[in-house]
Design an enzyme around this catalytic site. Sequence first.
Site, PDB file in Angstrom:
ATOM      1  N   ALA A   1      53.164  27.911 -21.149  1.00 21.31           N
ATOM      2  CA  ALA A   1      51.825  28.496 -21.341  1.00 21.31           C
ATOM      3  C   ALA A   1      50.770  27.614 -20.677  1.00 21.31           C
ATOM      4  CB  ALA A   1      51.559  28.749 -22.816  1.00 21.31           C
ATOM      5  N   CYS A   2      49.718  27.270 -21.423  1.00 22.62           N
ATOM      6  CA  CYS A   2      48.606  26.534 -20.801  1.00 22.62           C
ATOM      7  C   CYS A   2      48.993  25.123 -20.385  1.00 22.62           C
ATOM      8  CB  CYS A   2      47.416  26.482 -21.741  1.00 22.62           C
ATOM      9  SG  CYS A   2      46.621  28.075 -21.851  1.00 22.62           S
ATOM     10  N   SER A   3      50.114  24.621 -20.849  1.00 23.85           N
ATOM     11  CA  SER A   3      50.531  23.276 -20.453  1.00 23.85           C
ATOM     12  C   SER A   3      51.564  23.299 -19.320  1.00 23.85           C
ATOM     13  CB  SER A   3      51.095  22.523 -21.664  1.00 23.85           C
ATOM     14  OG  SER A   3      50.044  22.183 -22.533  1.00 23.85           O
TER      15      SER A   3
ATOM     16  N   SER B   1      47.259  27.466 -17.369  1.00 24.58           N
ATOM     17  CA  SER B   1      47.700  26.112 -16.989  1.00 24.58           C
ATOM     18  C   SER B   1      46.868  25.479 -15.878  1.00 24.58           C
ATOM     19  CB  SER B   1      49.161  26.151 -16.539  1.00 24.58           C
ATOM     20  OG  SER B   1      49.276  26.774 -15.282  1.00 24.58           O
TER      21      SER B   1
END
Length: 372
Positions: free
Chosen positions: A155-157, A333
Amino acid sequence: MHAVAISSTGLFTPPEIITNEELVVAFNEYATQQNAAHAAEIAAGTRQPVPMSSVEFIEKASGIKRRYVMEKSGVLDPARMRPRFKARPDTEISMMAEIAVAAANDALQRAGKTAADIDGVICASANMQRAYPAMAIEIQTAMGIKGFGFDMNVACSSATFGIQMAVNMVQTGAARAVLVVDPEITSSHLAWKDRDCHFIFGDVCTAILVERLADAPPGAFEVLGTKLFTSFSNAIRNNAGFMSTSEDRSPDERDQLFYQEGRKVFKEVCPLAAEHMASHLAEHQLVPANVKRFWLHQANLSMNQLISRKLLGRDATPEEAPVILDEFANTASAGSIIAFHRHHDDFKAGDVGVICSFGAGYSIGSVVVRRT
Ligand code: CO8
């Protein structure tokens, strides 16, 4: 073991912009049409009206003023409320690969490198356009890179986790140089019909060139260390997947797109992110005061202000924690990488900075870098 550097980054910016004003006009027209179509049920109390959105709320709650998207007419059509993409034949490059190649070429050019210098491609993104073949292999082949490619999703990481994979490979000698690309077409997994989140995301692609410090150009950022953390949470989810059709799910079911408990995310992730960065710095005998800049994930302005305050014991200046989400919105990300890309030229040799992402999972990733 080889010392490792981020030699350059690259950015692809989509062609279209949606301002908050345009977004709210379209959303409120959708709400008005829905409420007119269901007036009898709403009057009978068997259905809730769709509430109106407002520019003031969006800017105050998030700090977002606009976002880039690959296609805006579909998103702003009250009868559609999602991008209008044309399916491409298998013989044509896919959209995610196309924007990744653009960002990756930008990174290569900035470092004065070519495809021949690269051994691997990691496509790290919050969502992949298809199950297989891997996006990274399509990108690798389109760029003429020999070696290997694979996809990963945190996901965002995704970008920071991808950087750690690349750093490990370069450190051990498994690859001389690796391109991490983060094509984020969030507009296809955002619920544009949901007032609580319709303003949050934007499309973009970033690329990061990770290579041996010995091969890096002057002014590259040596990677002092990377640190990853995950802890399972249902507070940010998207249940669309390869079993959706077997479950006879309709694409219109709400859980087939992004959904979250925004307040919960805010409360739980801020302290985790601040503690994560402080402990990562301590592993390198550093404290937050030694850091010139924090390139933070760009989800919400108040979130970044709170994290900076927890870390520094005071408000961060715009130079210490630069903001790009007013222009780009949350780009999953890519956010912390855009912040790095836009705000590192003033670094002098020896200056230290931290790239940090946080998001669904929960997942947190940090990269401590020092300018050479
Ligand atoms: N207009 C007007 N009013 C609104 C709107 C709107 N658009 N939306 C909500 N309201 C109302 C609410 O109904 C509520 O009203 P009431 O008080 O009467 O109930 C009031 O405004 C306050 O609502 P909230 O409590 O929801 O508002 P917040 O102040 O919490 O702000 C935010 C909402 C901005 C969502 C905030 O909570 C936030 O940013 N939280 C953190 C979110 C976050 O960082 N999420 C991480 C997601 S990133 C990630 O990992 C990505 C996954 C993969 C990418 C997916 C791409 C699509």
